[in-house]
Motif scaffolding. Structure first.
Motif, mmCIF file in Angstrom:
data_model
loop_
_atom_site.group_PDB
_atom_site.id
_atom_site.type_symbol
_atom_site.label_atom_id
_atom_site.label_comp_id
_atom_site.label_asym_id
_atom_site.label_seq_id
_atom_site.Cartn_x
_atom_site.Cartn_y
_atom_site.Cartn_z
ATOM 1 N N ARG A 2 102.630 36.325 45.465
ATOM 2 C CA ARG A 2 101.288 35.573 45.555
ATOM 3 C C ARG A 2 101.252 34.689 44.253
ATOM 4 N NH1 ARG A 2 96.322 35.587 48.015
ATOM 5 N NH2 ARG A 2 94.842 35.097 46.333
ATOM 6 N N ARG A 3 101.926 35.002 42.906
ATOM 7 C CA ARG A 3 101.873 34.147 41.855
ATOM 8 C C ARG A 3 102.979 33.328 42.081
ATOM 9 N NH1 ARG A 3 101.511 36.403 35.961
ATOM 10 N NH2 ARG A 3 102.401 34.696 34.873
ATOM 11 N N ARG A 4 104.075 33.461 42.561
ATOM 12 C CA ARG A 4 105.123 32.558 42.918
ATOM 13 C C ARG A 4 104.415 31.190 43.805
ATOM 14 N NH1 ARG A 4 110.939 33.321 45.175
ATOM 15 N NH2 ARG A 4 111.810 31.148 44.770
ATOM 16 N N SER A 5 103.857 31.542 44.801
ATOM 17 C CA SER A 5 103.185 30.619 45.508
ATOM 18 C C SER A 5 102.220 29.619 44.786
ATOM 19 C CB SER A 5 102.643 31.046 46.835
ATOM 20 O OG SER A 5 102.718 32.345 47.110
ATOM 21 N N LEU A 6 101.312 30.254 44.020
ATOM 22 C CA LEU A 6 100.511 29.728 43.183
ATOM 23 C C LEU A 6 101.194 28.824 42.295
ATOM 24 C CD1 LEU A 6 97.471 29.434 42.734
ATOM 25 C CD2 LEU A 6 97.631 31.337 40.970
ATOM 26 N N TRP A 12 103.236 21.369 42.746
ATOM 27 C CA TRP A 12 103.359 20.159 43.780
ATOM 28 C C TRP A 12 102.008 19.383 43.257
ATOM 29 C CZ3 TRP A 12 99.813 18.472 47.293
ATOM 30 C CH2 TRP A 12 100.525 17.467 48.283
ATOM 31 N N VAL A 13 100.960 19.876 43.069
ATOM 32 C CA VAL A 13 99.735 19.264 42.753
ATOM 33 C C VAL A 13 100.019 18.044 41.311
ATOM 34 C CG1 VAL A 13 97.034 19.040 42.360
ATOM 35 C CG2 VAL A 13 98.119 20.620 43.834
ATOM 36 N N ALA A 14 100.528 18.884 40.475
ATOM 37 C CA ALA A 14 100.655 17.977 39.316
ATOM 38 C C ALA A 14 101.612 16.916 39.418
ATOM 39 C CB ALA A 14 101.388 19.111 38.174
ATOM 40 N N THR A 15 102.877 17.079 40.024
ATOM 41 C CA THR A 15 103.877 16.204 40.394
ATOM 42 C C THR A 15 103.043 15.034 41.217
ATOM 43 O OG1 THR A 15 105.461 17.780 40.418
ATOM 44 C CG2 THR A 15 105.947 15.658 41.355
ATOM 45 N N ALA A 16 102.362 15.289 42.412
ATOM 46 C CA ALA A 16 101.711 14.223 42.943
ATOM 47 C C ALA A 16 100.570 13.700 42.119
ATOM 48 C CB ALA A 16 100.796 14.996 44.205
ATOM 49 N N ALA A 17 99.776 14.207 41.061
ATOM 50 C CA ALA A 17 99.171 13.477 40.431
ATOM 51 C C ALA A 17 99.850 12.453 39.254
ATOM 52 C CB ALA A 17 98.051 14.593 39.614
ATOM 53 N N ILE A 18 100.734 12.975 38.881
ATOM 54 C CA ILE A 18 101.590 12.121 37.759
ATOM 55 C C ILE A 18 101.930 10.976 38.545
ATOM 56 C CG2 ILE A 18 103.710 12.340 36.572
ATOM 57 C CD1 ILE A 18 103.042 15.152 35.553
#
Length: 152
Positions: A2-6, A12-18
């Motif tokens: 679960r920690r790995r998927s988080l 992914w969210v950080a990459t999309a925002a950048i």
């Protein structure tokens, strides 16, 4: 697990925002050259003044042309040049030794040029066809001035 998927989702969210911030920065850097109108937007009065003023005629001589290459066509213009505007479009005409001739014409937005008699002749005309209406501009020389006349 679960920690790995988080961690993957956060990455992914950080990459999309950048990527989004870099794209917005690039668009802002390029600025108006993508979305703006070069030279700004002109008013109808400015366009009519520009059409009414004579265009400069190049003053190149045919003697400078290499043998066998045609030089510029001699201008038969001896009269005035004048712009005309209708709701269907605009045209520029001039009077010369051979009569009146259309120098240029352009349909208004939503119109197209249906027919052109560019001259030189006793009279010239251009027809602008729109979705619901048709405008015919007929020009004749009176003296050495081009003048719009009613269709016969």
């Amino acid at each position: 697990m679960r920690r790995r998927s988080l961690l993957v989702a956060t990455g992914w969210v950080a990459t999309a925002a950048i990527a989004t911030l870099i794209g917005l920065g690039a668009i802002r850097l390029v600025g108006e050259s993508l979305t703006g109108t070069p030279g700004g937007v002109r008013s109808e009065a400015e366009i009519e003044r520009a059409l009414a003023s004579p265009e400069p005629v190049p003053t190149t001589s045919t003697a400078s042309a290499a043998p066998g290459t045609p030089g510029p066509a001699p201008s038969a213009s001896s009269g005035a040049r004048r712009g005309f505007a209708t709701d269907g479009g605009t045209a520029v005409a001039e009077c010369g030794a051979g009569g009146v001739r259309l120098v240029s014409w352009a349909p208004a937005q939503g119109y197209r040029v249906r027919d052109v008699d560019r001259g030189p002749d006793d009279d010239v005309e251009v027809t602008f066809q729109g979705p619901t209406r048709e405008y015919e501009l007929k020009v004749r020389c009176i003296g050495s001035e081009p003048v719009a006349v009613a269709d016969d």
